[in-house]
Motif scaffolding. Structure first.
Motif, PDB file in Angstrom:
ATOM      1  N   TYR A   5      -2.791  -0.884   7.904  1.00 41.69           N
ATOM      2  CA  TYR A   5      -1.837  -1.188   7.623  1.00 41.69           C
ATOM      3  C   TYR A   5      -1.415  -2.241   8.200  1.00 41.69           C
ATOM      4  N   SER A  35       7.116   6.219   2.169  1.00 45.21           N
ATOM      5  CA  SER A  35       6.378   7.332   1.320  1.00 45.21           C
ATOM      6  C   SER A  35       5.964   8.662   2.505  1.00 45.21           C
ATOM      7  N   LEU A  63      10.103  -0.716   0.878  1.00 45.28           N
ATOM      8  CA  LEU A  63      10.112   0.046  -0.166  1.00 45.28           C
ATOM      9  C   LEU A  63       8.239   0.658   0.131  1.00 45.28           C
ATOM     10  N   PRO A  78       0.840  -1.061   0.026  1.00 50.69           N
ATOM     11  CA  PRO A  78      -0.038   0.227   0.147  1.00 50.69           C
ATOM     12  C   PRO A  78       0.621   1.211  -0.149  1.00 50.69           C
TER      13      PRO A  78
HETATM   14  N1  LIG Z   1       6.843   3.514   6.222  1.00 48.27           N
HETATM   15  C1  LIG Z   1       6.722   3.259   5.361  1.00 48.27           C
HETATM   16  C2  LIG Z   1       6.937   1.901   5.824  1.00 48.27           C
HETATM   17  C3  LIG Z   1       7.422   0.934   4.658  1.00 48.27           C
HETATM   18  C4  LIG Z   1       6.493  -0.416   4.367  1.00 48.27           C
HETATM   19  O1  LIG Z   1       6.116  -1.473   5.598  1.00 48.27           O
HETATM   20  N2  LIG Z   1       6.869  -1.681   3.277  1.00 48.27           N
HETATM   21  C5  LIG Z   1       7.020  -3.096   3.459  1.00 48.27           C
HETATM   22  C6  LIG Z   1       5.777  -3.071   2.457  1.00 48.27           C
HETATM   23  S1  LIG Z   1       4.288  -2.944   2.761  1.00 48.27           S
HETATM   24  C7  LIG Z   1       7.980  -3.360   3.354  1.00 48.27           C
HETATM   25  O2  LIG Z   1       8.887  -2.992   2.064  1.00 48.27           O
HETATM   26  N3  LIG Z   1       8.724  -4.757   3.520  1.00 48.27           N
HETATM   27  C8  LIG Z   1       9.682  -5.213   3.264  1.00 48.27           C
HETATM   28  C9  LIG Z   1      10.081  -5.664   4.830  1.00 48.27           C
HETATM   29  O3  LIG Z   1       9.587  -5.302   5.622  1.00 48.27           O
HETATM   30  O4  LIG Z   1      11.380  -6.496   4.647  1.00 48.27           O
HETATM   31  C10 LIG Z   1       6.707   3.765   4.418  1.00 48.27           C
HETATM   32  O5  LIG Z   1       5.399   4.584   4.066  1.00 48.27           O
HETATM   33  O6  LIG Z   1       7.196   3.702   3.652  1.00 48.27           O
END
Ligand SMILES: N[C@@H](CCC(=O)N[C@@H](CS)C(=O)NCC(=O)O)C(=O)O
Length: 237
Positions: free
Chosen positions: A103, A64, A51, A18
């Motif tokens: 989320y 983000s 990401l 998201p």
């Molecule tokens: N606070 C971050 C959260 C980003 C996030 O949690 N991304 C997740 C995908 S939804 C991710 O990359 N997870 C991979 C991991 O934790 O290894 C933002 O707003 O971009």
């Protein structure tokens, strides 16, 4: 040209994350030209191991919220400039509710509900070579659960997690009412955040979960999500 690093589109949903959808929707709504680099390997390139991140004239920005702040400042507050201070405060609060609370009900639904975990396992780890595919998926799932416990959501029961998400969805539905966007007839960055999560819950037919059913019960959220998909993502799918 902005370079957006994400996981990559699946059908008409531009990303399974998201947060990646939020940034891409922001860029499309603001009309800022960009190109995407997609793939799970991007995680290893990300300065925050998550990401999305972007590269803008050689500058790398991850997360983000920081990305959108950067783009708003650089491009003369294209999306949020028309909001009053009170609307900005409400938009900020709703965005944080989506990013920091709702989320996690999505994470729970995909990674912990067993019938969805089978799909996630194949989707993300199906191409791993033997013997990695035997233990890596379980390790990653354990880490996700650890993150959920650290956040707090992982300490609730299945029914309680659904209830928590249902409260947020009702708040979103009430805030939207019969408006085109959350703050009137022009989109702002909070609309991009809302589309980020609602696209996963409402448009995806890959996963099933009580919280997705709860989202689909709000006619105005379904109409909002479909409208944004049709208007800004007609090229996908
Ligand atoms: N606070 C971050 C959260 C980003 C996030 O949690 N991304 C997740 C995908 S939804 C991710 O990359 N997870 C991979 C991991 O934790 O290894 C933002 O707003 O971009």
């Amino acid at each position: 040209m902005i370079e957006l690093y994400n996981f990559g589109a699946r059908g008409k949903i531009c990303d399974p994350s998201p947060f990646c959808v939020k940034v891409e929707t922001y860029l499309r709504m603001a009309g800022v030209p960009f190109e995407t680099h997609s793939g799970p390997d991007n995680l290893r390139k990300s300065p925050k191991d998550k990401l999305p991140f972007i590269r803008d004239d050689g500058e790398v920005i991850a997360d983000s919220s920081f990305i959108i702040r950067h783009l708003e400042e650089k491009h003369d507050h294209t999306l949020d400039g028309h909001l009053t201070d009170a609307q900005k405060a409400a938009a900020h609060a709703l965005t944080k509710m989506i990013d920091e609370n709702l989320y996690w009900t999505l994470v729970y639904s995909r990674w912990i509900l067993d019938h969805n975990w089978i799909i996630i396992k194949q989707m993300f780890f199906g191409s791993l070579p033997f013997p990695l595919k035997l233990f890596v998926p379980g390790m990653v799932r354990k880490n996700v659960l650890k993150g959920m416990k650290g956040h707090g959501i992982g300490r609730h029961s299945n029914n309680e997690i659904t209830e928590i998400g249902t409260w947020d969805l009702k708040a979103l539905s009430d805030a939207l009412g019969d408006k085109e966007y959350f703050f009137g007839d022009r989109p702002c960055s909070m609309d991009a955040a809302a589309y980020g999560i609602l696209s996963q819950m409402i448009l995806s037919d890959t996963f099933t979960a009580p919280i997705f059913d709860a989202a689909r019960k709000h006619d105005n959220l379904v109409a909002f999500t479909t409208r944004i998909c049709d208007k800004y993502f007609a090229d996908l799918g």
